[in-house]
Each structure stands twice: as structure tokens, then as C-alpha cells.
Design a protein around this motif. Sequence first.
Motif, PDB file in Angstrom:
ATOM      1  N   ILE A  27       0.558  -0.979  -0.164  1.00 59.04           N
ATOM      2  CA  ILE A  27       0.044  -0.051  -0.285  1.00 59.04           C
ATOM      3  C   ILE A  27       0.890   1.725  -0.406  1.00 59.04           C
ATOM      4  O   ILE A  27       0.380   2.040  -1.059  1.00 59.04           O
ATOM      5  N   ALA A  28       2.004   1.495   0.840  1.00 62.31           N
ATOM      6  CA  ALA A  28       3.109   2.515   1.000  1.00 62.31           C
ATOM      7  C   ALA A  28       3.175   2.482  -0.324  1.00 62.31           C
ATOM      8  O   ALA A  28       4.002   3.716  -0.509  1.00 62.31           O
ATOM      9  N   MET A  29       4.222   1.582  -1.399  1.00 61.95           N
ATOM     10  CA  MET A  29       5.008   1.562  -2.050  1.00 61.95           C
ATOM     11  C   MET A  29       3.990   2.209  -3.391  1.00 61.95           C
ATOM     12  O   MET A  29       4.277   3.511  -4.032  1.00 61.95           O
ATOM     13  N   ASN A  30       2.332   1.825  -3.619  1.00 57.77           N
ATOM     14  CA  ASN A  30       1.147   2.358  -4.431  1.00 57.77           C
ATOM     15  C   ASN A  30       1.009   4.300  -3.992  1.00 57.77           C
ATOM     16  O   ASN A  30       1.313   4.685  -5.215  1.00 57.77           O
ATOM     17  N   ALA A  31       0.974   3.953  -3.157  1.00 62.83           N
ATOM     18  CA  ALA A  31       0.393   5.766  -1.983  1.00 62.83           C
ATOM     19  C   ALA A  31       2.178   6.905  -2.536  1.00 62.83           C
ATOM     20  O   ALA A  31       2.151   7.671  -3.543  1.00 62.83           O
ATOM     21  N   ALA A  32       2.922   6.726  -2.505  1.00 58.85           N
ATOM     22  CA  ALA A  32       4.450   6.849  -3.005  1.00 58.85           C
ATOM     23  C   ALA A  32       4.380   6.906  -4.401  1.00 58.85           C
ATOM     24  O   ALA A  32       5.012   8.005  -4.726  1.00 58.85           O
ATOM     25  N   ALA A  33       4.586   5.751  -5.259  1.00 58.71           N
ATOM     26  CA  ALA A  33       4.662   5.642  -6.323  1.00 58.71           C
ATOM     27  C   ALA A  33       3.601   6.973  -6.755  1.00 58.71           C
ATOM     28  O   ALA A  33       3.490   7.560  -8.554  1.00 58.71           O
ATOM     29  N   ALA A  60      14.164   4.024  -7.607  1.00 56.46           N
ATOM     30  CA  ALA A  60      14.518   5.261  -6.751  1.00 56.46           C
ATOM     31  C   ALA A  60      14.139   6.157  -7.125  1.00 56.46           C
ATOM     32  O   ALA A  60      13.911   7.617  -5.937  1.00 56.46           O
ATOM     33  N   ALA A  61      13.281   6.257  -7.614  1.00 61.91           N
ATOM     34  CA  ALA A  61      12.501   7.960  -8.017  1.00 61.91           C
ATOM     35  C   ALA A  61      11.451   7.711  -6.956  1.00 61.91           C
ATOM     36  O   ALA A  61      10.307   8.958  -6.849  1.00 61.91           O
ATOM     37  N   ILE A  62      11.082   6.697  -6.337  1.00 63.78           N
ATOM     38  CA  ILE A  62       9.628   6.737  -5.352  1.00 63.78           C
ATOM     39  C   ILE A  62       9.995   7.013  -4.327  1.00 63.78           C
ATOM     40  O   ILE A  62      10.934   7.051  -3.572  1.00 63.78           O
ATOM     41  N   PRO A  63       9.458   8.585  -3.157  1.00 67.33           N
ATOM     42  CA  PRO A  63       9.501   8.911  -2.354  1.00 67.33           C
ATOM     43  C   PRO A  63       9.049   8.588  -0.725  1.00 67.33           C
ATOM     44  O   PRO A  63       8.205   7.860  -0.387  1.00 67.33           O
ATOM     45  N   VAL A  64       9.643   7.020  -0.978  1.00 70.44           N
ATOM     46  CA  VAL A  64       8.969   6.297   0.672  1.00 70.44           C
ATOM     47  C   VAL A  64      10.670   5.518   0.950  1.00 70.44           C
ATOM     48  O   VAL A  64      11.526   5.817   0.622  1.00 70.44           O
ATOM     49  N   GLU A  65      10.228   5.839   2.678  1.00 72.12           N
ATOM     50  CA  GLU A  65      11.218   5.647   3.487  1.00 72.12           C
ATOM     51  C   GLU A  65      11.160   4.536   4.544  1.00 72.12           C
ATOM     52  O   GLU A  65       9.899   4.154   4.414  1.00 72.12           O
ATOM     53  N   VAL A  66      11.767   2.699   3.941  1.00 74.08           N
ATOM     54  CA  VAL A  66      11.938   2.028   5.003  1.00 74.08           C
ATOM     55  C   VAL A  66      13.153   1.764   6.358  1.00 74.08           C
ATOM     56  O   VAL A  66      13.770   1.633   6.104  1.00 74.08           O
ATOM     57  N   ILE A  67      12.179   1.198   6.990  1.00 73.24           N
ATOM     58  CA  ILE A  67      13.308   1.318   8.603  1.00 73.24           C
ATOM     59  C   ILE A  67      13.048   0.318   8.756  1.00 73.24           C
ATOM     60  O   ILE A  67      11.839  -0.501   8.526  1.00 73.24           O
ATOM     61  N   SER A  68      14.240  -0.366   8.752  1.00 70.57           N
ATOM     62  CA  SER A  68      13.667  -1.937   8.582  1.00 70.57           C
ATOM     63  C   SER A  68      15.215  -2.262   9.587  1.00 70.57           C
ATOM     64  O   SER A  68      15.895  -1.818   9.446  1.00 70.57           O
ATOM     65  N   THR A  69      14.309  -3.379  10.661  1.00 66.08           N
ATOM     66  CA  THR A  69      15.545  -3.949  11.776  1.00 66.08           C
ATOM     67  C   THR A  69      15.819  -5.289  11.536  1.00 66.08           C
ATOM     68  O   THR A  69      16.901  -5.990  12.125  1.00 66.08           O
ATOM     69  N   GLY A  70      15.536  -5.834  10.108  1.00 61.83           N
ATOM     70  CA  GLY A  70      15.887  -7.304   9.788  1.00 61.83           C
ATOM     71  C   GLY A  70      14.646  -8.355   9.831  1.00 61.83           C
ATOM     72  O   GLY A  70      13.948  -7.575  11.445  1.00 61.83           O
ATOM     73  N   ALA A  71      15.629  -9.744  10.444  1.00 64.56           N
ATOM     74  CA  ALA A  71      14.747 -10.981  11.029  1.00 64.56           C
ATOM     75  C   ALA A  71      15.008 -11.041  12.013  1.00 64.56           C
ATOM     76  O   ALA A  71      13.908 -11.743  13.126  1.00 64.56           O
ATOM     77  N   GLY A  72      16.132 -10.444  12.680  1.00 65.44           N
ATOM     78  CA  GLY A  72      16.588 -10.173  14.111  1.00 65.44           C
ATOM     79  C   GLY A  72      15.962  -9.838  15.111  1.00 65.44           C
ATOM     80  O   GLY A  72      16.239  -9.523  15.858  1.00 65.44           O
ATOM     81  N   TRP A  73      14.967  -8.641  14.791  1.00 61.86           N
ATOM     82  CA  TRP A  73      13.695  -7.844  15.668  1.00 61.86           C
ATOM     83  C   TRP A  73      13.472  -9.082  16.669  1.00 61.86           C
ATOM     84  O   TRP A  73      11.899  -9.962  16.082  1.00 61.86           O
TER      85      TRP A  73
END
Length: 77
Positions: A1-7, A61-74
Motif C-alpha cells: 500500500i505504501a509503495m503504491n501511495a508513494a508511486a 529509486a525515484a519513489i518517495p518512500v523511506e523504509v525503516i528495517s530491523t531485519g529478521a533479528g528483531w
Amino acid sequence: IAMNAAAGGRPALVFQFEMDAEEMGAREIAARTGLSVQSITDPQGDVFDRATIMQATRDLAAIPVEVISTGAGWTAS
């Protein structure tokens, strides 16, 4: 959903606690290209797939989205 909104031009923020950034990126490229995640991450992949992957990467790269990722170790505390 976020990627579509950002696109669509709306900046978006995604918190990802299950995958690391590389895996999430590979899945997004796979969704946009129709290629499998395995073919995207395979260093010996098809040269024609590489061109498709690179174009999808530039598009993402042109899409205005920021991803905060902690990976699988969270883990929750």
C-alpha cells in the motif's frame, strides 16, 4: 500500500520488522518485473533479466518512500 501511495506522489514511511532491506527490495523488484526473487538475487542470472532489474531499480529509486528495517533479528521486549 505504501509503495503504491508513494508511486502516486505521496511520501510514505514503512516500518519493516520481518525482512532486511535487501530482501524487501528484491521482493519489490520481483513484483514490478514479474521475475522471481531467486532470479533477481542470483549473480549468475540472465543478462536480459539484469537490464529489466536495473530499470526497475531506477524506477524504485525515484519513489518517495523511506523504509525503516530491523531485519529478521528483531524481537519484542
